[in-house]
Write an enzyme that holds these catalytic residues in place. Structure first.
Site, PDB file in Angstrom:
ATOM      1  N   LYS A  32       0.835  -1.215   0.000  1.00 34.57           N
ATOM      2  CA  LYS A  32       0.000   0.000   0.000  1.00 34.57           C
ATOM      3  C   LYS A  32       0.865   1.259   0.000  1.00 34.57           C
ATOM      4  O   LYS A  32       0.647   2.178  -0.779  1.00 34.57           O
ATOM      5  CB  LYS A  32      -0.913   0.020   1.242  1.00 34.57           C
ATOM      6  N   THR A  33       1.828   1.287   0.910  1.00 43.63           N
ATOM      7  CA  THR A  33       2.671   2.471   0.999  1.00 43.63           C
ATOM      8  C   THR A  33       3.497   2.615  -0.281  1.00 43.63           C
ATOM      9  O   THR A  33       3.706   3.716  -0.778  1.00 43.63           O
ATOM     10  CB  THR A  33       3.591   2.366   2.236  1.00 43.63           C
ATOM     11  N   ASP A 224      -1.989   7.860   3.872  1.00 40.53           N
ATOM     12  CA  ASP A 224      -1.527   6.508   4.231  1.00 40.53           C
ATOM     13  C   ASP A 224      -2.110   6.160   5.603  1.00 40.53           C
ATOM     14  O   ASP A 224      -2.496   7.054   6.355  1.00 40.53           O
ATOM     15  CB  ASP A 224       0.015   6.484   4.293  1.00 40.53           C
ATOM     16  N   GLU A 225      -2.184   4.886   5.932  1.00 38.81           N
ATOM     17  CA  GLU A 225      -2.711   4.436   7.234  1.00 38.81           C
ATOM     18  C   GLU A 225      -4.094   5.050   7.498  1.00 38.81           C
ATOM     19  O   GLU A 225      -4.387   5.521   8.599  1.00 38.81           O
ATOM     20  CB  GLU A 225      -1.758   4.821   8.379  1.00 38.81           C
ATOM     21  N   GLN A 255      -5.555  -3.418  10.778  1.00 34.48           N
ATOM     22  CA  GLN A 255      -4.466  -2.796  11.526  1.00 34.48           C
ATOM     23  C   GLN A 255      -4.903  -1.527  12.230  1.00 34.48           C
ATOM     24  O   GLN A 255      -4.086  -0.681  12.573  1.00 34.48           O
ATOM     25  CB  GLN A 255      -3.296  -2.485  10.597  1.00 34.48           C
ATOM     26  N   ARG A 608       5.022  -7.346  11.108  1.00 30.24           N
ATOM     27  CA  ARG A 608       6.234  -6.537  10.909  1.00 30.24           C
ATOM     28  C   ARG A 608       7.403  -7.406  10.465  1.00 30.24           C
ATOM     29  O   ARG A 608       8.417  -6.908   9.984  1.00 30.24           O
ATOM     30  CB  ARG A 608       6.648  -5.807  12.212  1.00 30.24           C
TER      31      ARG A 608
HETATM   32  N1  LIG Z   1       5.377  -5.529  -6.408  1.00 29.58           N
HETATM   33  C1  LIG Z   1       6.325  -5.658  -5.464  1.00 29.58           C
HETATM   34  N2  LIG Z   1       7.463  -6.335  -5.746  1.00 29.58           N
HETATM   35  C2  LIG Z   1       8.429  -6.485  -4.814  1.00 29.58           C
HETATM   36  N3  LIG Z   1       8.367  -6.004  -3.567  1.00 29.58           N
HETATM   37  C3  LIG Z   1       7.264  -5.319  -3.222  1.00 29.58           C
HETATM   38  C4  LIG Z   1       6.183  -5.119  -4.144  1.00 29.58           C
HETATM   39  N4  LIG Z   1       5.239  -4.408  -3.520  1.00 29.58           N
HETATM   40  C5  LIG Z   1       5.688  -4.181  -2.264  1.00 29.58           C
HETATM   41  N5  LIG Z   1       6.910  -4.716  -2.077  1.00 29.58           N
HETATM   42  C6  LIG Z   1       7.716  -4.697  -0.840  1.00 29.58           C
HETATM   43  O1  LIG Z   1       6.947  -5.305   0.196  1.00 29.58           O
HETATM   44  C7  LIG Z   1       7.160  -4.668   1.439  1.00 29.58           C
HETATM   45  C8  LIG Z   1       5.839  -4.175   1.993  1.00 29.58           C
HETATM   46  O2  LIG Z   1       5.362  -3.084   1.224  1.00 29.58           O
HETATM   47  P1  LIG Z   1       4.645  -1.845   1.907  1.00 29.58           P
HETATM   48  O3  LIG Z   1       5.398  -1.410   3.092  1.00 29.58           O
HETATM   49  O4  LIG Z   1       4.344  -0.869   0.851  1.00 29.58           O
HETATM   50  O5  LIG Z   1       3.316  -2.580   2.368  1.00 29.58           O
HETATM   51  P2  LIG Z   1       2.081  -1.978   3.151  1.00 29.58           P
HETATM   52  O6  LIG Z   1       0.874  -2.571   2.529  1.00 29.58           O
HETATM   53  O7  LIG Z   1       2.166  -0.518   3.191  1.00 29.58           O
HETATM   54  O8  LIG Z   1       2.315  -2.619   4.596  1.00 29.58           O
HETATM   55  P3  LIG Z   1       1.702  -2.160   6.006  1.00 29.58           P
HETATM   56  O9  LIG Z   1       0.274  -2.624   6.000  1.00 29.58           O
HETATM   57  O10 LIG Z   1       2.504  -2.874   7.013  1.00 29.58           O
HETATM   58  O11 LIG Z   1       1.811  -0.664   6.064  1.00 29.58           O
HETATM   59  C9  LIG Z   1       8.141  -3.545   1.172  1.00 29.58           C
HETATM   60  O12 LIG Z   1       9.428  -3.997   1.480  1.00 29.58           O
HETATM   61  C10 LIG Z   1       7.970  -3.305  -0.317  1.00 29.58           C
HETATM   62  O13 LIG Z   1       9.123  -2.733  -0.881  1.00 29.58           O
HETATM   63 MG   LIG Z   2       2.290   0.845   4.815  1.00 28.92          MG
END
Ligand SMILES: Nc1ncnc2c1ncn2[C@@H]1O[C@H](COP(=O)(O)OP(=O)(O)OP(=O)(O)O)[C@@H](O)[C@H]1O
Ligand SMILES: [Mg+2]
Length: 751
Positions: A32-33, A224-225, A255, A608
């Site tokens: 997402k981020t 975000d969040e 979350q 995490r």
């Molecule tokens: N398409 C992708 N290919 C490879 N790595 C990815 C891809 N998308 C995300 N990632 C990696 O996966 C990890 C999680 O991504 P991110 O932090 O954006 O997730 P999130 O959904 O925001 O998580 P959270 O819910 O904990 O905030 C990061 O290390 C990111 O770089």
């Molecule tokens: Mg995130």
């Protein structure tokens, strides 16, 4: 546009569809981020949008900084002009620019929680109310909750519901305190944290032209969040994006962990109603964690009833099983964790910085710290007592704040007689009373000291006034660093600290020098648009726990609460203190909703971890000055046991421990059968549907009480007073327990 290739199909969709409202509600680690970051890069780099027209709201300033760096890598230096930061920092900036609209000075002070509580304490005293009933903490939380629901003191006082509520809680004067508190903040030219959101709402509601201006400026709004926004934050973003409708929010309902601060999951549901053309994107693939961790997290969160349905899966490796560490005491828990980290480092060549230790409350860090120190493992604590909370730092900051905004009553109280200049408490009281009686600021009283005070006091106060005048002149003549150094010297703070030759004194002196260094760094930073002292003070006021650490802090294990860990990821994660009453917290056992929030917190903690997860618990622990027997957390039982194994370090050298049925099921090798879920102590007690805790200030031995977890019981004896007031209760089903009354929720049943 190399970076677009690293996205999966739905992520790509989230990045390139920049127009119209978009919502991504998806599981942890699904990117997402990353989507938000790339979306901004894409807007600048591909669509030629001016970064000045983009607003992105993040959970911490640190998260904003990291996103900005990544965007700069793709979109170049322009990204510097992005409006990006926490709600509080972005809207403090807007409030500063528009302060006159609300009758505030543009250099208004931001009161931190200590300032707010100190002001409340003064008000309670002035109103001659009992400060055991009107505890600053309780009053502050109540006012904060009202503000976060956008209830002004006027509405509060006019609404009989609140009045009745406060009366039944035996605090009928809360509304009046709220009123006085707001008036005093206003008169002091100060806003507290909640005001930054509350007043932004007022600004946009009452000044349509201002709202229009920002609606025109921000072509794209991103959050975000999103699951942790409260109604006040939600309304601000909705208003800002009302014209262009280019709003993108990302979050994960599983979350949501800030309901206790007013965050409202309802915002996600409202979003769909408020934007009928909403593009909803699902992300289901987790890129962060091993299969084991993803599946274990899923097995926990599915126990929650309240959630939006979603799948989370990963194509990452299966990874190793989650390791369970059992300790006989909190100190041993620290040792097991430290030696496990040591071993992992030896075996897998990982760096300290890839390891995090997460706990439910800050106080748990002590035992862990000791063990890490003993094994020479470097660590840092995030969100403990921060640099800017130290007394000597707050003192100098108060001088700077007061020089900038001499109406600031809380800073005034800190510095008027520090270092000592013969101005006693009664003089200070007189000044504050005079200010309030005449509806003027403390500064105006100082300007006319001889009118309000007699001879000697007036002379001392007049000297103080002249000194501050001089400081005010200096900040217009010199840069922030030179002015601040001058103030540190002339105020006498430096001398005072320098003369104290103890180790602590030396430390404090160095801290003040460090603050001056920080100001120097700030004024030298050419990337900063505004390098004034005012800008520095604002930046410091808005530092969140996560921002304390400098990024170049070396190779250290990170210790922090789970709340702080949101959005972050680490290779190895240790979750410690998995015990009933600690995690889930005793305060969160009263309703299904509270327990589900605790479970979400556990879900956040598990997710995490990238490659390895460790869960630790202790069978005894010192809490509130007493050794307590602990039961393993119910959350341990909720993880599908096929993903868990007992660590080599699992402590077995104990006499049979009746409170650890969980461990027995593992030790006796029954692990893989889910049906072996251990039976916990059962009681026939069912909390009554209308359980509401009573005010326990009159609780006495002999009274019959009800506790949401332990059921019915009788008070045997009372112990101590004030914040440490405890009751020993003999519960019908659970035996004797000693409860700290400021936490325990008890309902009193007359005999
Ligand atoms: N398409 C992708 N290919 C490879 N790595 C990815 C891809 N998308 C995300 N990632 C990696 O996966 C990890 C999680 O991504 P991110 O932090 O954006 O997730 P999130 O959904 O925001 O998580 P959270 O819910 O904990 O905030 C990061 O290390 C990111 O770089
Ligand atoms: Mg995130």
């Amino acid at each position: 546009m190399e970076y677009l290739k690293s996205l999966n199909e739905p992520q790509h969709e989230g990045v390139v569809n920049t127009e119209g409202p978009t919502m991504i509600i998806a599981g942890a680690g699904s990117g997402k981020t990353r989507v938000l970051t790339y979306r901004i890069a894409y807007l600048i780099d591909h669509k030629g949008v001016d970064p000045f027209n983009i607003l992105a709201l993040t959970f911490t300033n640190k998260a904003a900084r990291e996103m900005r760096e990544r965007i700069e890598r793709v979109a170049g230096n322009d990204a510097r002009n992005l409006w990006m930061g926490t709600f509080h920092s972005v809207f403090a900036r807007i409030l500063r620019a528009e302060a006159d609209r609300l009758g505030y000075p543009s250099n208004f002070t931001i009161y931190d929680t200590d300032d707010s509580k100190s002001l409340i304490k003064s008000i309670v005293k002035e109103m001659q109310l009992d400060d055991k009933v009107y505890k600053p903490n309780v009053v502050f939380n109540r006012i904060s909750a009202a503000k976060n629901r956008l209830i002004s003191w006027r509405e509060y006082l006019n609404n009989p519901v609140y009045q009745a509520d406060d009366e039944s809680n035996m605090k009928p004067e809360l509304g009046k305190i709220y009123k006085t508190y707001s008036e005093r903040c206003f008169k002091a030219g100060a806003m507290d944290f909640d005001d930054l959101l509350f007043n932004t709402n007022v600004l946009f509601k009452d000044h349509i032209d201002v709202l229009n201006k920002y609606q025109q400026r921000f072509h794209y709004v991103m959050v975000d969040e999103f699951q942790d926004t409260n109604i006040s934050q939600y309304l601000i973003t909705r208003k800002l994006s009302a014209v262009r409708q280019n709003i993108a929010v990302v979050g994960d309902d599983a979350q949501s962990i800030y309901a206790f601060r007013g965050a409202d999951i309802q915002n996600i549901l409202n979003f769909e109603k408020d934007y009928p053309d909403l593009r909803v994107i699902k992300l289901e693939q987790n890129y962060r964690s091993t299969q084991t961790i993803v599946n274990a997290a899923n097995s926990v969160i599915k126990k929650n009833k309240a959630q939006l349905p979603k799948k989370v899966w990963t194509s990452n490796d299966e990874g190793s099983l989650i390791e369970l560490l059992r300790a006989t005491s909190d100190n041993e828990e620290g040792k097991l964790v430290a030696s496990s980290i040591f071993e992992e480092k030896m075996q897998h060549q990982i760096h300290n910085s890839e390891v995090a230790i997460l706990y439910r409350t800050n106080s748990q860090s002590r035992a862990i710290e000791e063990a890490l120190r003993r094994m020479n493992i470097k660590y840092k604590i995030i969100g403990g007592v921060s640099f800017y909370q130290r007394k000597e730092i707050k003192d100098l900051m108060a001088y700077l704040r007061f020089t900038m905004n001499p109406k600031d009553e809380e800073s005034f109280k800190r510095i008027i007689n520090y270092p000592k200049r013969g101005i006693g408490a009664s003089t200070v009281d007189k000044i504050i009373v005079a200010a309030n009686d005449h509806g003027i600021s403390v500064w105006e009283v100082l300007e006319n000291a001889s009118h309000f005070l007699d001879g000697r006091a007036a002379a001392a106060v007049a000297d103080f006034h002249v000194m501050i005048r001089r400081f005010q002149h200096e900040i217009t003549q010199q840069d922030a660093y030179e002015a601040a150094s001058q103030i540190a010297k002339s105020s006498g703070i430096l001398r005072e600290l320098y003369e104290d030759k103890t180790v602590e004194g030396l430390n404090r002196y160095e801290n003040v020098m460090e603050l001056l260094n920080a100001i120097k760094e700030f004024t030298d930073d050419e990337e900063k648009e505004d390098r004034s002292l005012g800008a520095f003070l604002q930046e410091v006021a808005l530092i969140t726990g996560l921002d304390n650490e400098k990024d170049d802090d070396g190779d250290k294990v990170t210790l922090m609460t789970i709340h702080m860990a949101k959005g972050l990821e680490f290779n190895h994660v240790y979750i410690v203190g998995l015990e009933e009453d600690l995690f889930p917290s005793q305060m969160m056992l009263n309703s299904r909703a509270d327990l589900e929030e605790e479970r979400r917190l556990f879900y956040v903690a598990i997710t995490r971890a990238k490659s390895k997860l460790f869960l630790a618990y202790a069978l005894t622990r010192y809490r509130f000055g007493r050794l307590k027997n602990c039961e393993p957390s119910r959350f341990l039982e909720e993880i599908d046991p096929s993903y868990v194994k007992v660590s080599k370090k699992f402590s077995r050298d104990t006499t049979p421990l009746p409170n650890d049925s969980y461990a027995k099921s593992f030790v006796s090798g029954m692990k893989k059968t889910t049906s072996s879920t251990p039976v916990r102590k059962k009681s026939n007690y069912q909390p009554s549907a209308d359980f509401t805790p009573s005010d326990t200030s009159n609780l006495q031995a002999g009274m019959r009480v009800e506790h949401p977890k332990f059921g019915y019981g009788k008070v045997l004896e009372m112990d101590e007073s004030g914040a440490n007031r405890k009751a020993k209760v003999s519960f019908d089903d659970f035996g004797e327990k000693t409860l700290l009354l400021s936490f325990a929720k008890l309902k009193i049943h007359e005999n």
